[in-house]
Design a protein around this motif. Sequence first.
Motif, PDB file in Angstrom:
ATOM      1  N   PHE A  56     -39.536  11.095  14.121  1.00 46.11           N
ATOM      2  CA  PHE A  56     -39.086  10.405  12.917  1.00 46.11           C
ATOM      3  C   PHE A  56     -39.208  11.287  11.687  1.00 46.11           C
ATOM      4  O   PHE A  56     -38.405  11.190  10.760  1.00 46.11           O
ATOM      5  N   SER A  57     -40.196  12.170  11.666  1.00 45.72           N
ATOM      6  CA  SER A  57     -40.303  13.126  10.566  1.00 45.72           C
ATOM      7  C   SER A  57     -39.086  14.040  10.540  1.00 45.72           C
ATOM      8  O   SER A  57     -38.541  14.351   9.468  1.00 45.72           O
ATOM      9  N   ALA A  58     -38.628  14.464  11.714  1.00 47.67           N
ATOM     10  CA  ALA A  58     -37.450  15.324  11.786  1.00 47.67           C
ATOM     11  C   ALA A  58     -36.195  14.598  11.317  1.00 47.67           C
ATOM     12  O   ALA A  58     -35.287  15.209  10.735  1.00 47.67           O
ATOM     13  N   LEU A  59     -36.130  13.305  11.542  1.00 53.13           N
ATOM     14  CA  LEU A  59     -34.959  12.534  11.142  1.00 53.13           C
ATOM     15  C   LEU A  59     -34.964  12.175   9.661  1.00 53.13           C
ATOM     16  O   LEU A  59     -33.924  11.799   9.106  1.00 53.13           O
ATOM     17  N   ALA A  60     -36.107  12.283   9.018  1.00 50.83           N
ATOM     18  CA  ALA A  60     -36.254  11.810   7.634  1.00 50.83           C
ATOM     19  C   ALA A  60     -35.793  12.852   6.623  1.00 50.83           C
ATOM     20  O   ALA A  60     -36.507  13.204   5.684  1.00 50.83           O
ATOM     21  N   ASP A  61     -34.589  13.373   6.824  1.00 51.26           N
ATOM     22  CA  ASP A  61     -34.061  14.372   5.912  1.00 51.26           C
ATOM     23  C   ASP A  61     -32.536  14.368   6.023  1.00 51.26           C
ATOM     24  O   ASP A  61     -31.975  14.427   7.130  1.00 51.26           O
ATOM     25  N   ALA A  62     -31.842  14.306   4.887  1.00 52.52           N
ATOM     26  CA  ALA A  62     -30.382  14.199   4.893  1.00 52.52           C
ATOM     27  C   ALA A  62     -29.718  15.439   5.497  1.00 52.52           C
ATOM     28  O   ALA A  62     -28.729  15.328   6.235  1.00 52.52           O
ATOM     29  N   THR A  63     -30.258  16.623   5.199  1.00 50.06           N
ATOM     30  CA  THR A  63     -29.653  17.848   5.736  1.00 50.06           C
ATOM     31  C   THR A  63     -29.769  17.890   7.248  1.00 50.06           C
ATOM     32  O   THR A  63     -28.815  18.252   7.953  1.00 50.06           O
ATOM     33  N   ARG A  64     -30.932  17.499   7.778  1.00 52.86           N
ATOM     34  CA  ARG A  64     -31.095  17.535   9.237  1.00 52.86           C
ATOM     35  C   ARG A  64     -30.183  16.512   9.913  1.00 52.86           C
ATOM     36  O   ARG A  64     -29.677  16.755  11.007  1.00 52.86           O
ATOM     37  N   PHE A  65     -29.954  15.369   9.260  1.00 50.35           N
ATOM     38  CA  PHE A  65     -29.015  14.398   9.828  1.00 50.35           C
ATOM     39  C   PHE A  65     -27.600  14.983   9.871  1.00 50.35           C
ATOM     40  O   PHE A  65     -26.849  14.769  10.828  1.00 50.35           O
ATOM     41  N   LYS A  66     -27.213  15.734   8.841  1.00 49.77           N
ATOM     42  CA  LYS A  66     -25.888  16.363   8.847  1.00 49.77           C
ATOM     43  C   LYS A  66     -25.777  17.387   9.971  1.00 49.77           C
ATOM     44  O   LYS A  66     -24.735  17.496  10.623  1.00 49.77           O
ATOM     45  N   LEU A  67     -26.853  18.136  10.203  1.00 49.24           N
ATOM     46  CA  LEU A  67     -26.847  19.103  11.300  1.00 49.24           C
ATOM     47  C   LEU A  67     -26.693  18.397  12.639  1.00 49.24           C
ATOM     48  O   LEU A  67     -25.929  18.832  13.517  1.00 49.24           O
ATOM     49  N   LEU A  68     -27.406  17.290  12.807  1.00 47.84           N
ATOM     50  CA  LEU A  68     -27.300  16.528  14.058  1.00 47.84           C
ATOM     51  C   LEU A  68     -25.885  16.000  14.251  1.00 47.84           C
ATOM     52  O   LEU A  68     -25.350  16.003  15.370  1.00 47.84           O
ATOM     53  N   ARG A  69     -25.267  15.533  13.168  1.00 48.30           N
ATOM     54  CA  ARG A  69     -23.907  15.006  13.269  1.00 48.30           C
ATOM     55  C   ARG A  69     -22.925  16.111  13.681  1.00 48.30           C
ATOM     56  O   ARG A  69     -22.018  15.880  14.494  1.00 48.30           O
ATOM     57  N   LEU A  70     -23.120  17.310  13.145  1.00 47.20           N
ATOM     58  CA  LEU A  70     -22.252  18.428  13.510  1.00 47.20           C
ATOM     59  C   LEU A  70     -22.337  18.732  15.001  1.00 47.20           C
ATOM     60  O   LEU A  70     -21.316  18.847  15.687  1.00 47.20           O
ATOM     61  N   ILE A  71     -23.564  18.880  15.501  1.00 44.18           N
ATOM     62  CA  ILE A  71     -23.695  19.313  16.898  1.00 44.18           C
ATOM     63  C   ILE A  71     -23.581  18.151  17.873  1.00 44.18           C
ATOM     64  O   ILE A  71     -23.547  18.364  19.089  1.00 44.18           O
ATOM     65  N   ALA A  72     -23.507  16.922  17.365  1.00 43.59           N
ATOM     66  CA  ALA A  72     -23.194  15.799  18.244  1.00 43.59           C
ATOM     67  C   ALA A  72     -21.745  15.880  18.700  1.00 43.59           C
ATOM     68  O   ALA A  72     -21.376  15.339  19.747  1.00 43.59           O
ATOM     69  N   ARG A  73     -20.924  16.583  17.923  1.00 44.88           N
ATOM     70  CA  ARG A  73     -19.495  16.710  18.235  1.00 44.88           C
ATOM     71  C   ARG A  73     -19.175  17.985  19.001  1.00 44.88           C
ATOM     72  O   ARG A  73     -18.229  18.033  19.782  1.00 44.88           O
ATOM     73  N   ASP A  74     -19.969  19.045  18.747  1.00 42.11           N
ATOM     74  CA  ASP A  74     -19.642  20.331  19.349  1.00 42.11           C
ATOM     75  C   ASP A  74     -20.874  21.220  19.348  1.00 42.11           C
ATOM     76  O   ASP A  74     -21.721  21.115  18.466  1.00 42.11           O
TER      77      ASP A  74
END
Length: 298
Positions: free
Chosen positions: A216-234
């Motif tokens: 949850f600490s890793a998820l609690a950051d807007a930039t890290r969420f954007k990174l996850l969204r990017l690599i969720a696609r490719d």
Amino acid sequence: MTDRDRLRQLIQFRYSPLLDLALSLLVIQNPERFGPPAPWEKRVLDRLPPGLLDRLHAHGQRTDLFALALELEDTTSLPTPDALRRLGEREPELAADLLAYWEAVSPEIGARVGVLTESLQREAGLLAQTDPVSFITRFSDRVSVAGDGDALILHWGKGMRVPLEDLSRILFVPSAFSPRRLMFYRLDRTQIFFYDPMHRAAGEPEEAPESLLLGFSALADATRFKLLRLIARDRLPAQEMARRLGLNESTVSRHLRLLVEAGLVGRAGQEGKFILYELNPERIDQLAAQARAYLGRD
């Protein structure tokens, strides 16, 4: 000799100011990975002379400071300042900067030296009375033991298996600076575990699993969420993620280290010199299940 006997024989304990010095520097230099600064970080930074942190960062690009610390402690029984002065005979600039950093960080270690050394006696006593598998896994749910004790499983990324036959020692080091209950570092045939001497046993019911907190600490950051969204696609390398988000590659790399440490991201291979990263969707589901279980909502 059974695997558990071998595991017990490998475990050693050490009060290690030099290794803790290296860990403190890692924490200070990676705010994206370790979150808001602890009080000790501000005190250390206030004591540093101008430019020292940048010089230490440059040294760290050329030298593994953890390996250097372990080498110095394995080859000399000198006090930390004297060991660093001896280092100056072959690497004067590095030694001078480490001595200056030691002046800033040593008051923090000195203030906790009693807690650190007492924990060594406590943990050694517990090991003598406890199964070695139970002893190791009580620190954190981010480490487990395979089978009957033939390998350590470090829950980093998609998980790392460390066979006991690849190790000559498992070194437990109480730390004044560890931002986790347990931190891993591997140096050749030495597996180092930095631990918080004030940790609570992982199995105590009121204590949340460390992997849950880290996730949850890793998820609690807007930039890290954007990174996850990017690599969720490719599957993408850090360089491409930085380009798409308009960030420095070093910033993306530091965020990725936390996402990998939390198991949310894993390495998906390599294209040329670029390492590809991918989302670990099973870890997202596991986090939700862990949270429900801890809250008693299963």
